[in-house]
Design a protein around this motif. Structure first.
Motif, PDB file in Angstrom:
ATOM      1  N   ARG A   1       5.787  16.075 -14.186  1.00  0.00           N
ATOM      2  CA  ARG A   1       6.437  16.402 -12.921  1.00  0.00           C
ATOM      3  C   ARG A   1       7.761  15.642 -12.818  1.00  0.00           C
ATOM      4  O   ARG A   1       7.884  14.561 -13.402  1.00  0.00           O
ATOM      5  N   PRO A   2       8.717  16.169 -12.061  1.00  0.00           N
ATOM      6  CA  PRO A   2       9.916  15.369 -11.790  1.00  0.00           C
ATOM      7  C   PRO A   2       9.511  14.074 -11.089  1.00  0.00           C
ATOM      8  O   PRO A   2       8.480  14.028 -10.401  1.00  0.00           O
ATOM      9  N   ILE A   3      10.321  13.051 -11.260  1.00  0.00           N
ATOM     10  CA  ILE A   3      10.014  11.731 -10.684  1.00  0.00           C
ATOM     11  C   ILE A   3      11.116  11.369  -9.681  1.00  0.00           C
ATOM     12  O   ILE A   3      12.300  11.596  -9.948  1.00  0.00           O
ATOM     13  N   ARG A   4      10.715  10.810  -8.562  1.00  0.00           N
ATOM     14  CA  ARG A   4      11.708  10.301  -7.599  1.00  0.00           C
ATOM     15  C   ARG A   4      11.336   8.881  -7.203  1.00  0.00           C
ATOM     16  O   ARG A   4      10.170   8.585  -6.931  1.00  0.00           O
ATOM     17  N   VAL A   5      12.326   8.018  -7.178  1.00  0.00           N
ATOM     18  CA  VAL A   5      12.171   6.661  -6.665  1.00  0.00           C
ATOM     19  C   VAL A   5      12.985   6.597  -5.377  1.00  0.00           C
ATOM     20  O   VAL A   5      14.191   6.839  -5.391  1.00  0.00           O
ATOM     21  N   CYS A   6      12.306   6.297  -4.278  1.00  0.00           N
ATOM     22  CA  CYS A   6      12.925   6.390  -2.949  1.00  0.00           C
ATOM     23  C   CYS A   6      13.021   5.015  -2.303  1.00  0.00           C
ATOM     24  O   CYS A   6      12.006   4.318  -2.179  1.00  0.00           O
ATOM     25  N   GLY A   7      14.221   4.644  -1.875  1.00  0.00           N
ATOM     26  CA  GLY A   7      14.370   3.436  -1.082  1.00  0.00           C
ATOM     27  C   GLY A   7      13.795   3.656   0.304  1.00  0.00           C
ATOM     28  O   GLY A   7      13.969   4.734   0.887  1.00  0.00           O
ATOM     29  N   MET A   8      13.089   2.651   0.829  1.00  0.00           N
ATOM     30  CA  MET A   8      12.520   2.728   2.178  1.00  0.00           C
ATOM     31  C   MET A   8      12.976   1.518   2.990  1.00  0.00           C
ATOM     32  O   MET A   8      12.903   0.379   2.509  1.00  0.00           O
ATOM     33  N   VAL A   9      13.420   1.779   4.211  1.00  0.00           N
ATOM     34  CA  VAL A   9      13.965   0.740   5.080  1.00  0.00           C
ATOM     35  C   VAL A   9      12.988   0.463   6.217  1.00  0.00           C
ATOM     36  O   VAL A   9      12.356   1.385   6.740  1.00  0.00           O
TER      37      VAL A   9
ATOM     38  N   ASN B   1       0.854  -1.189   0.000  1.00  0.00           N
ATOM     39  CA  ASN B   1       0.000   0.000   0.000  1.00  0.00           C
ATOM     40  C   ASN B   1       0.891   1.240   0.000  1.00  0.00           C
ATOM     41  O   ASN B   1       1.019   1.946   0.996  1.00  0.00           O
ATOM     42  N   GLY B   2       1.548   1.464  -1.135  1.00  0.00           N
ATOM     43  CA  GLY B   2       2.403   2.631  -1.276  1.00  0.00           C
ATOM     44  C   GLY B   2       3.872   2.291  -1.355  1.00  0.00           C
ATOM     45  O   GLY B   2       4.668   3.053  -1.907  1.00  0.00           O
ATOM     46  N   ILE B   3       4.280   1.153  -0.782  1.00  0.00           N
ATOM     47  CA  ILE B   3       5.676   0.711  -0.867  1.00  0.00           C
ATOM     48  C   ILE B   3       5.731  -0.602  -1.635  1.00  0.00           C
ATOM     49  O   ILE B   3       5.038  -1.552  -1.277  1.00  0.00           O
ATOM     50  N   SER B   4       6.538  -0.629  -2.688  1.00  0.00           N
ATOM     51  CA  SER B   4       6.694  -1.857  -3.476  1.00  0.00           C
ATOM     52  C   SER B   4       7.769  -2.737  -2.852  1.00  0.00           C
ATOM     53  O   SER B   4       8.804  -2.239  -2.413  1.00  0.00           O
TER      54      SER B   4
ATOM     55  N   THR C   1       6.081  10.202  -7.091  1.00  0.00           N
ATOM     56  CA  THR C   1       6.874   9.459  -6.119  1.00  0.00           C
ATOM     57  C   THR C   1       6.597   7.969  -6.174  1.00  0.00           C
ATOM     58  O   THR C   1       5.440   7.547  -6.241  1.00  0.00           O
ATOM     59  N   ILE C   2       7.677   7.195  -6.127  1.00  0.00           N
ATOM     60  CA  ILE C   2       7.603   5.736  -6.006  1.00  0.00           C
ATOM     61  C   ILE C   2       8.418   5.345  -4.777  1.00  0.00           C
ATOM     62  O   ILE C   2       9.560   5.775  -4.618  1.00  0.00           O
ATOM     63  N   PHE C   3       7.842   4.540  -3.886  1.00  0.00           N
ATOM     64  CA  PHE C   3       8.574   4.014  -2.736  1.00  0.00           C
ATOM     65  C   PHE C   3       8.874   2.535  -2.964  1.00  0.00           C
ATOM     66  O   PHE C   3       7.972   1.776  -3.330  1.00  0.00           O
TER      67      PHE C   3
END
Length: 512
Positions: A372-380, A45-48, A485-487
């Motif tokens: 829009r600019p795109i960001r792919v963010c690592g989540m721990v 749900n928002g984080i892949s 945004t992609i998480f």
């Protein structure tokens, strides 16, 4: 507000106007605006969560695509090492070997970082150098008690007639010892970058540094260039920038009047890491990896980090291809309704942009959301480490999107908001890859995608007097609030920050 001629001159020297300063003061009066978190972003749900097969596919895709793009690594590196050595400074100031003993001091302080330091300090990368200097300046060192030796060694690490490490930029503190040489955080960033951002044999890095420190970084590069380039087989292009003085912000007292120094001057403070969006906006590259200066690993652990960097980069390339393709289709016109439905579904399911309102200009709405600019963010996974959390946030227009939110932005007085905040499972380790150009190859103006209302007000002191400081919307918080945004979940092994000197004693910072 009445400013004197002297005030106006000082404001103009900053590149600001009196109106901009008055607007900053209005923000203090308004106070922090709390965000409306609707859900914690979690896996599914928002984080892949990328499984092994997909991970390898994304890495391969990144490797096959990267030579077609201009890529750069952006490292905020203006931090000083002072805070890193804070516990040692306290020890040097407080510990009296004539009247104290180390065990009693440590029991009284109950500081686990300090205890780890004294248990394993001989494993620090600069231990041998410090010990050599200590013995040279104190010929009777070997005859002294252990308590005296501890005090001398700590002072040697810290003070100007010793190694003076706490006076260095954090990026130039030795982090790892390899046989005949030690490597700073700066050097480790170069080594890591050579593994995934090199295009045509050249790796480009950009460090934001404090004024006065650029020459120190350049001097370090001159010392290590031959070794690093021979070891990596890569040439490096390294550039530096400072935080623009016009991003400094006025400080106020508790009555919201401009804070003044002992000399009666207005007091301005750097606008926090959020001001660095302006530095990023000056970059010409298409793809930018962002990582903090103190988050590095040893050479023998770097491949795991590199694989996940490539995975995030591959994900960005996939998303960019899809988004740019949709924008090209919309620009041509006469788009069938099935295609429009597909695009809206992509916005909702992949980019988590949820908007319940109806739009008369539907195609313009889709274009605006995609352009829009795109960001792919690592989540721990959160295991007690500090860091902003990933949430689904509803803005004042009713649109829900993925955002990185700091604890100070959450309304913990609201039971529902506090409950949602506690459901957060991950944090942001500042592991981000950004796409800064649109489908026509033109760079975005990143200032257009900042949410200015996400600024922070913090309580500080100056000359012993309290003040309120304004920090601009954080680089990865409000500074990127209107990006797509992609998480993606990444393992905790990719996050190895050095916040205190004792962190260098953790296993991840001990070369095998």
């Amino acid at each position: 507000m009445n400013f004197s001629e002297k005030d106006i001159l000082q404001i103009e020297e900053k590149g600001l106007t009196t109106q901009e300063v008055e607007e900053q003061i209005d923000i203090f009066k308004r106070g922090n605006i709390k965000v409306n978190i609707t859900e914690a972003a979690t896996v599914g749900n928002g984080i892949s969560k990328v499984e092994s097969t997909e991970k390898h596919e994304l890495i391969e895709f990144y490797d096959s695509e990267k030579e077609k793009h201009s890529i750069l690594k952006f490292v905020p590196a203006s931090g000083a090492a002072t805070r890193m050595f804070k516990a040692l400074h306290n020890f040097a100031d407080e510990f009296d070997p004539e009247n104290d003993n180390l065990r009693g001091y440590l029991d009284k302080k109950e500081d686990t970082d300090l205890q780890r330091y004294f248990n394993h300090y001989d494993k620090l990368p600069f231990y041998e150098q410090a010990l050599k200097k200590a013995k040279k300046s104190h010929p009777d060192y070997e005859e002294l008690s252990h308590d005296h030796q501890h005090k001398i060694l700590v002072k040697t690490i810290l003070e100007s007639d010793g190694l003076y490490l706490s006076n260095l930029p954090k990026g130039l503190v030795p982090f790892h010892k390899y046989g005949s040489h030690t490597a700073t955080a700066f050097e480790e960033h170069l080594f890591e970058a050579s593994k995934y951002i090199a295009v045509n044999g050249v790796a480009k890095l950009h460090f934001t540094v404090a004024e006065g420190d650029k020459e120190k970084f350049q001097g370090e590069w001159k010392e290590i260039q031959q070794r690093v380039e021979e070891k990596t087989g890569v040439k490096f292009e390294i550039e530096y920038s400072y935080q623009d003085p016009k991003t400094d912000t006025i400080a106020v007292d508790n009555d919201f009047e401009p804070f003044r120094t002992k000399d009666g001057d207005l007091f301005f403070r750097p606008g926090g890491h959020g001001a660095l969006i302006e530095n990023m906006n000056q970059l010409e590259e298409e793809v930018v990896f962002v990582k903090n200066i103190d988050n590095v690993v040893t050479e023998d652990n770097v491949q795991n980090v590199v694989d996940f960097k490539k995975m995030l980069g591959g994900k960005l390339f996939k998303v960019q291809q899809k988004v740019h393709g949709y924008l090209e289709t919309l620009d041509k016109g006469n788009v069938p309704s099935e295609k429009l439905d597909e695009i809206q579904e992509y916005l909702r399911e992949e980019l988590f942009i949820k908007d319940s309102s109806n739009h008369d200009l539907f195609i313009e709405y889709l274009k605006e959301k995609l352009h829009r600019p795109i960001r792919v963010c690592g989540m721990v996974k959160n295991e007690g480490e500090p860091g902003g959390g990933p949430f689904l946030v509803k803005d004042k227009n009713g649109e829900i999107s993925l955002q990185i939110i700091e604890g100070a932005q959450i309304d913990n007085d609201n039971p529902e908001q506090a409950k949602t905040a506690k459901e957060s499972t991950h944090f942001n380790p500042v592991d981000i890859v950004c796409g800064l150009r649109d489908h026509k190859g033109e760079s975005y103006d990143l200032n257009e995608f900042v949410d200015e209302e996400m600024s922070f007000i913090a309580d500080k002191t100056k000359d012993g007097k309290p003040l309120k400081a304004l920090e601009r919307p954080g680089l990865w918080n409000g500074g990127m609030a209107r990006w797509n945004t992609i998480f993606v979940e990444v393992p905790v092994e990719t996050f190895n920050p050095v916040k205190t000197v004792s962190d260098l004693l953790k296993e991840s910072h001990q070369p095998r």
